[in-house]
Scaffold this motif. Structure first.
Motif, PDB file in Angstrom:
ATOM      1  N   GLY A 102       0.820  -1.197   0.000  1.00 42.10           N
ATOM      2  CA  GLY A 102       0.000   0.000   0.000  1.00 42.10           C
ATOM      3  C   GLY A 102       0.851   1.241   0.000  1.00 42.10           C
ATOM      4  O   GLY A 102       2.077   1.176  -0.127  1.00 42.10           O
ATOM      5  N   SER A 103       0.244   2.376   0.171  1.00 39.12           N
ATOM      6  CA  SER A 103       0.990   3.637   0.165  1.00 39.12           C
ATOM      7  C   SER A 103       1.743   3.852   1.480  1.00 39.12           C
ATOM      8  O   SER A 103       2.720   4.582   1.513  1.00 39.12           O
ATOM      9  N   LYS A 104       1.280   3.211   2.559  1.00 37.45           N
ATOM     10  CA  LYS A 104       1.924   3.406   3.867  1.00 37.45           C
ATOM     11  C   LYS A 104       2.769   2.222   4.310  1.00 37.45           C
ATOM     12  O   LYS A 104       3.742   2.391   5.022  1.00 37.45           O
ATOM     13  N   THR A 105       2.382   1.027   3.933  1.00 38.14           N
ATOM     14  CA  THR A 105       3.113  -0.163   4.370  1.00 38.14           C
ATOM     15  C   THR A 105       2.902  -1.304   3.397  1.00 38.14           C
ATOM     16  O   THR A 105       2.033  -1.244   2.527  1.00 38.14           O
ATOM     17  N   ASP A 106       3.709  -2.351   3.550  1.00 39.15           N
ATOM     18  CA  ASP A 106       3.632  -3.532   2.704  1.00 39.15           C
ATOM     19  C   ASP A 106       2.937  -4.639   3.490  1.00 39.15           C
ATOM     20  O   ASP A 106       3.358  -4.978   4.602  1.00 39.15           O
ATOM     21  N   GLY A 107       1.891  -5.196   2.920  1.00 39.26           N
ATOM     22  CA  GLY A 107       1.134  -6.246   3.584  1.00 39.26           C
ATOM     23  C   GLY A 107       1.950  -7.465   3.937  1.00 39.26           C
ATOM     24  O   GLY A 107       1.572  -8.238   4.818  1.00 39.26           O
ATOM     25  N   SER A 108       3.100  -7.665   3.278  1.00 34.86           N
ATOM     26  CA  SER A 108       3.933  -8.825   3.601  1.00 34.86           C
ATOM     27  C   SER A 108       4.477  -8.741   5.028  1.00 34.86           C
ATOM     28  O   SER A 108       4.868  -9.756   5.595  1.00 34.86           O
ATOM     29  N   ARG A 109       4.459  -7.556   5.616  1.00 36.48           N
ATOM     30  CA  ARG A 109       4.892  -7.407   7.010  1.00 36.48           C
ATOM     31  C   ARG A 109       3.944  -8.117   7.975  1.00 36.48           C
ATOM     32  O   ARG A 109       4.304  -8.401   9.116  1.00 36.48           O
ATOM     33  N   PHE A 110       2.740  -8.420   7.530  1.00 37.38           N
ATOM     34  CA  PHE A 110       1.714  -8.972   8.402  1.00 37.38           C
ATOM     35  C   PHE A 110       1.371 -10.428   8.100  1.00 37.38           C
ATOM     36  O   PHE A 110       0.400 -10.960   8.633  1.00 37.38           O
ATOM     37  N   VAL A 111       2.174 -11.069   7.262  1.00 37.25           N
ATOM     38  CA  VAL A 111       1.912 -12.455   6.880  1.00 37.25           C
ATOM     39  C   VAL A 111       1.935 -13.383   8.094  1.00 37.25           C
ATOM     40  O   VAL A 111       1.049 -14.219   8.258  1.00 37.25           O
ATOM     41  N   ASP A 112       2.928 -13.256   8.962  1.00 36.92           N
ATOM     42  CA  ASP A 112       3.006 -14.130  10.135  1.00 36.92           C
ATOM     43  C   ASP A 112       1.773 -13.989  11.024  1.00 36.92           C
ATOM     44  O   ASP A 112       1.238 -14.981  11.522  1.00 36.92           O
ATOM     45  N   ALA A 113       1.306 -12.770  11.207  1.00 40.70           N
ATOM     46  CA  ALA A 113       0.105 -12.543  12.014  1.00 40.70           C
ATOM     47  C   ALA A 113      -1.119 -13.184  11.363  1.00 40.70           C
ATOM     48  O   ALA A 113      -1.959 -13.778  12.051  1.00 40.70           O
ATOM     49  N   ALA A 114      -1.212 -13.076  10.047  1.00 38.51           N
ATOM     50  CA  ALA A 114      -2.342 -13.669   9.333  1.00 38.51           C
ATOM     51  C   ALA A 114      -2.333 -15.188   9.460  1.00 38.51           C
ATOM     52  O   ALA A 114      -3.371 -15.813   9.704  1.00 38.51           O
ATOM     53  N   ILE A 115      -1.160 -15.778   9.322  1.00 34.83           N
ATOM     54  CA  ILE A 115      -1.050 -17.232   9.447  1.00 34.83           C
ATOM     55  C   ILE A 115      -1.379 -17.664  10.877  1.00 34.83           C
ATOM     56  O   ILE A 115      -2.087 -18.654  11.091  1.00 34.83           O
ATOM     57  N   SER A 116      -0.908 -16.918  11.848  1.00 35.49           N
ATOM     58  CA  SER A 116      -1.217 -17.236  13.248  1.00 35.49           C
ATOM     59  C   SER A 116      -2.713 -17.179  13.523  1.00 35.49           C
ATOM     60  O   SER A 116      -3.211 -17.890  14.400  1.00 35.49           O
ATOM     61  N   SER A 117      -3.421 -16.346  12.767  1.00 38.94           N
ATOM     62  CA  SER A 117      -4.878 -16.228  12.928  1.00 38.94           C
ATOM     63  C   SER A 117      -5.650 -17.260  12.124  1.00 38.94           C
ATOM     64  O   SER A 117      -6.866 -17.305  12.183  1.00 38.94           O
ATOM     65  N   GLY A 118      -4.935 -18.061  11.320  1.00 37.87           N
ATOM     66  CA  GLY A 118      -5.594 -19.142  10.598  1.00 37.87           C
ATOM     67  C   GLY A 118      -5.576 -19.069   9.091  1.00 37.87           C
ATOM     68  O   GLY A 118      -6.236 -19.884   8.432  1.00 37.87           O
ATOM     69  N   ALA A 119      -4.848 -18.120   8.508  1.00 35.49           N
ATOM     70  CA  ALA A 119      -4.781 -18.050   7.045  1.00 35.49           C
ATOM     71  C   ALA A 119      -4.208 -19.354   6.486  1.00 35.49           C
ATOM     72  O   ALA A 119      -3.207 -19.870   7.001  1.00 35.49           O
ATOM     73  N   VAL A 120      -4.847 -19.899   5.458  1.00 34.87           N
ATOM     74  CA  VAL A 120      -4.398 -21.154   4.856  1.00 34.87           C
ATOM     75  C   VAL A 120      -3.545 -20.928   3.617  1.00 34.87           C
ATOM     76  O   VAL A 120      -2.927 -21.860   3.107  1.00 34.87           O
ATOM     77  N   ALA A 121      -3.496 -19.683   3.132  1.00 35.84           N
ATOM     78  CA  ALA A 121      -2.687 -19.320   1.971  1.00 35.84           C
ATOM     79  C   ALA A 121      -2.520 -17.807   1.957  1.00 35.84           C
ATOM     80  O   ALA A 121      -3.281 -17.079   2.597  1.00 35.84           O
ATOM     81  N   VAL A 122      -1.499 -17.373   1.209  1.00 33.86           N
ATOM     82  CA  VAL A 122      -1.195 -15.943   1.082  1.00 33.86           C
ATOM     83  C   VAL A 122      -1.028 -15.629  -0.398  1.00 33.86           C
ATOM     84  O   VAL A 122      -0.474 -16.428  -1.146  1.00 33.86           O
ATOM     85  N   ALA A 123      -1.506 -14.465  -0.810  1.00 31.62           N
ATOM     86  CA  ALA A 123      -1.328 -13.999  -2.187  1.00 31.62           C
ATOM     87  C   ALA A 123      -0.657 -12.641  -2.169  1.00 31.62           C
ATOM     88  O   ALA A 123      -0.915 -11.817  -1.299  1.00 31.62           O
TER      89      ALA A 123
END
Length: 81
Positions: free
Chosen positions: A43-64
């Protein structure tokens, strides 16, 4: 829905990951629920890849996203936009 069904043919998905069952979609790691696909978008302020670990910890089964983080524990879908 299966992971492959969510993307056009230009998305790169490893064959063994195409059948992963996806229950929802999220662009906000704080809102990820078990079974979700997390979109790690820049995004304009940050990169969503910084939050991948948090998403996986919350149950994400895949990342795009446009670049795979190192050491990813779930399937990654490479998308161009």
């Amino acid at each position: 829905m299966k992971l492959r069904d969510l993307f056009s043919d230009d998305a790169a998905i490893e064959p063994q990951a195409e059948a992963v069952d996806v229950k929802g979609l999220s662009v906000d790691s704080r809102a990820v629920k078990p079974g979700d696909l997390f979109f790690a978008l820049a995004g304009s302020k940050t990169d969503g890849s910084r939050f991948v670990d948090a998403a996986i910890s919350s149950g994400a089964v895949a990342v795009a996203g446009d670049h795979a983080p190192t050491g990813l524990r779930v399937p990654f879908v490479t998308i161009s936009n």
